[in-house]
Structures are given as structure tokens and as C-alpha cells.
Scaffold this active site. Structure first.
Site, PDB file in Angstrom:
ATOM      1  CD  GLU A 108     -10.789  18.000 -30.190  1.00 18.19           C
ATOM      2  OE1 GLU A 108     -10.318  17.050 -29.524  1.00 18.19           O
ATOM      3  OE2 GLU A 108     -10.374  19.175 -30.110  1.00 18.19           O
TER       4      GLU A 108
ATOM      5  CE  LYS B  98      -9.419  12.327 -24.307  1.00 16.85           C
ATOM      6  NZ  LYS B  98      -8.411  12.838 -25.265  1.00 16.85           N
TER       7      LYS B  98
ATOM      8  CD  GLU C 109      -4.748  13.201 -29.173  1.00 14.48           C
ATOM      9  OE1 GLU C 109      -4.098  13.425 -30.227  1.00 14.48           O
ATOM     10  OE2 GLU C 109      -4.930  14.064 -28.301  1.00 14.48           O
TER      11      GLU C 109
ATOM     12  CG  ASP D 198      -3.215  15.750 -24.298  1.00 14.08           C
ATOM     13  OD1 ASP D 198      -4.312  16.272 -24.569  1.00 14.08           O
ATOM     14  OD2 ASP D 198      -2.563  15.060 -25.108  1.00 14.08           O
ATOM     15  CB  SER D 199      -6.613  20.439 -23.141  1.00 14.06           C
ATOM     16  OG  SER D 199      -7.390  20.008 -22.049  1.00 14.06           O
TER      17      SER D 199
ATOM     18  CG  ASP E  55      -5.988  13.064 -22.733  1.00 16.31           C
ATOM     19  OD1 ASP E  55      -6.773  12.154 -23.041  1.00 16.31           O
ATOM     20  OD2 ASP E  55      -6.107  14.232 -23.147  1.00 16.31           O
TER      21      ASP E  55
HETATM   22  O1  KIV Z   1      -7.196  17.096 -23.744  1.00 16.69           O
HETATM   23  C1  KIV Z   1      -8.412  17.327 -23.728  1.00 16.69           C
HETATM   24  O2  KIV Z   1      -8.926  18.178 -22.996  1.00 16.69           O
HETATM   25  C2  KIV Z   1      -9.248  16.543 -24.640  1.00 16.69           C
HETATM   26  C3  KIV Z   1     -10.644  17.033 -24.898  1.00 16.69           C
HETATM   27  C4  KIV Z   1     -10.616  18.109 -25.919  1.00 16.69           C
HETATM   28  C5  KIV Z   1     -11.534  15.915 -25.318  1.00 16.69           C
HETATM   29  O3  KIV Z   1      -8.796  15.578 -25.177  1.00 16.69           O
END
Ligand code: KIV
Length: 272
Positions: free
Chosen positions: A185, A116, A118, A42-43, A86
Site C-alpha cells: 500500500e 490478513k 499487517e 478493518d477499514s 483483516d
Molecule cells: O482495511 C482495508 O480495507 C485494507 C485495504 C486498504 C487493503 O487493508
């Protein structure tokens, strides 16, 4: 490759490499580089959509970008990197049914194989158990969790012994809940090594030192495209500077050629 294959990699001591991608161009480069896993993180909210945090990105946008990422691969399906997507903010925090629908949609409408999410709060653990029971593999994410930016900021996490014990316990809970791997992280170095030894599932570090089963990086940070470089991620090349310089040369040359069309320049395009 099945997500569980990463556990086998850990068992045989093979390190795991994960790079993010947000569109077909970035995924084709990451595939060519030989990464085991492509994470549609989600970055992308910050890298590709211009947001200040990861919170605004929607499920629909994550799906749109994951589909583009999957279209960017050139190898036959069996040889492509594993795609993990994510779950965006608020797609799994509002109950198990909503989380199954969100994760299911990502896996149904793209060739992603896992999601993924969190944290390891009791509600999150219940969501993970339910997703895994429903056939949706889950990667966990602890330490600096950007979706909790308004609670934690972007600082290094688990700096004192009691928060380190809490984090270790959370990682244990993620393994019990059924995660096939955990991203760690921006935490002090020793924690990765400790968890790596204790847990059966791989520990994937970013800003967590080298003593992990694998590493993940945001590709745009690694190739120097972003303007805000995280302190724990080094740029291997100054990608943005290189691109801007090349584009500037092209712009300047167009002005020159418009004034004098017969000028010979170094960027001369072939006659066709
Ligand atoms: O969103 C993302 O790119 C991430 C990485 C920093 C692991 O979760």
C-alpha cells in the site's frame, strides 16, 4: 476457491482483483462485479463505523460484519469470491496463542477462508508461521500499514533507497513465513514490479502502481461514498453526491405532497 489458487493465477499471468465489503449490500455488489476476492478490511472501522482510524474496531465487530458479508452472496458457495478478513489491531500483537484464537474464530464462525495482518516484525512473522501451520491461510500487508498510523501516519512509505531495501526484505520474509499473497500500500511504483518479478506469491497493489499481480481497492472509495478520498484511489462515480441528490428530491417531494396530496410529481409511487 482456495487462497493458494491466487498463486496459480500469478503463474498463468491472470491478474487478481480484490474489493472490500463491510455488509451484505456491499458484498452482493462486489460479487456481482466479478471480483476474485472480497476483503473484509478493518477499514470498515472508518467506512461503516465512523471511527477516525482502523484501531478501535474489535474482533467481535469484524466477525459480525464478515458474517453479514458472507450472507450477501447470491452465487452457490463454490462460485463465490474468496473471503479474506483483516485481523484487527491487538488481536495478533499480543502473542501467537491469542492470534490463533482470533483468526480461528473468524474462520470457524463465518465462511471467510483466510486472514490478513499487517507488518513483518519478527513477532508478526512468528504469528504468521504459526497460523499457517495451524491451517489458517494468511495474506500479508506492507508499506502504509494503517494499524501503525501513530508511527507512520498516512503518508507514502519507502521513499528512500534504504527503506525500499527494508520493504523488499520484509516481503521476502512474508513469503518464507508462508503468506499466500502480500498487499503493498502507498509506495513508489518500482517496488511492486521488483517484488512481482522476485516473489512466487502475488503482490496486490493499492497506491503502488500498475506493475503488480493484482489490485485491491476500498469499495467505498471507488464508488465515491467516503468523505475523505485517499490520494491514491480515484472515485469512479460520485456515489455520495448521487445518493444525497436523490434523497433530497424525495424529502422535498414529501413536503410538497403533504401540502397538496393530488400534485403529480416525477417521483410518484405506483398505486397498489
Ligand atoms: O482495511 C482495508 O480495507 C485494507 C485495504 C486498504 C487493503 O487493508
Amino acid at each position: 476457491m482456495l487462497p493458494a489458487e491466487l498463486i496459480r493465477f500469478k503463474q498463468i499471468g491472470r491478474s487478481i482483483t480484490i474489493l472490500t465489503a463491510w455488509d451484505s449490500l456491499s458484498s452482493s455488489m462486489v460479487e456481482a462485479a466479478g471480483a476474485d476476492v472480497v476483503l473484509v478490511g478493518d477499514s470498515l472501522a472508518m467506512v461503516a463505523l465512523g471511527h477516525q482510524t482502523t484501531l478501535p474496531v474489535t474482533l467481535e465487530q469484524m466477525l459480525h460484519h464478515t458474517q453479514a458479508v458472507c450472507r450477501g452472496f447470491t452465487r452457490p458457495l463454490k462460485e463465490q469470491p474468496l473471503v479474506v478478513c483483516d485481523l484487527p489491531f491487538l488481536s495478533y500483537q499480543c502473542g501467537e496463542d491469542k492470534a490463533v484464537a482470533a483468526a480461528g474464530k473468524l474462520l470457524k464462525d463465518s465462511s471467510a477462508s483466510a486472514v490478513k495482518l499487517e507488518g513483518a516484525e519478527p513477532e508478526v512473522l512468528s504469528v504468521i508461521e504459526r497460523l499457517v501451520r495451524m491451517g489458517i491461510p494468511v495474506m500479508g500487508h506492507l508499506g502504509l500499514t494503517p494499524q501503525a498510523v501513530h508511527n507512520l501516519g498516512y503518508q507514502r512509505q519507502a521513499k528512500d533507497p534504504s527503506s525500499q531495501e527494508k520493504l523488499v526484505n520484509e516481503a521476502r520474509q512474508l513469503q518464507i513465513a508462508g503468506c499466500f499473497a502480500v498487499v503493498l500500500e502507498h509506495v513508489p511504483e518500482g517496488i511492486g514490479g521488483r517484488l512481482r518479478k522476485e516473489l512466487k506469491i502475488p503482490i496486490i497493489g493499492i497506491g503502488a502502481g500498475n506493475d503488480c499481480d493484482g489490485q485491491v481497492r476500498v469499495t467505498a472509495d471507488l464508488i465515491g461514498l467516503t468523505t475523505k478520498q485517499p490520494p491514491f484511489s480515484k472515485a469512479l462515480i460520485q456515489g455520495r453526491q448521487l445518493c444525497v441528490k436523490a434523497l433530497q428530491s424525495w424529502v422535498e417531494e414529501q413536503h410538497l405532497l403533504a401540502k397538496n396530496p393530488t400534485t403529480k410529481t416525477s417521483l410518484q409511487e405506483p398505486d397498489c
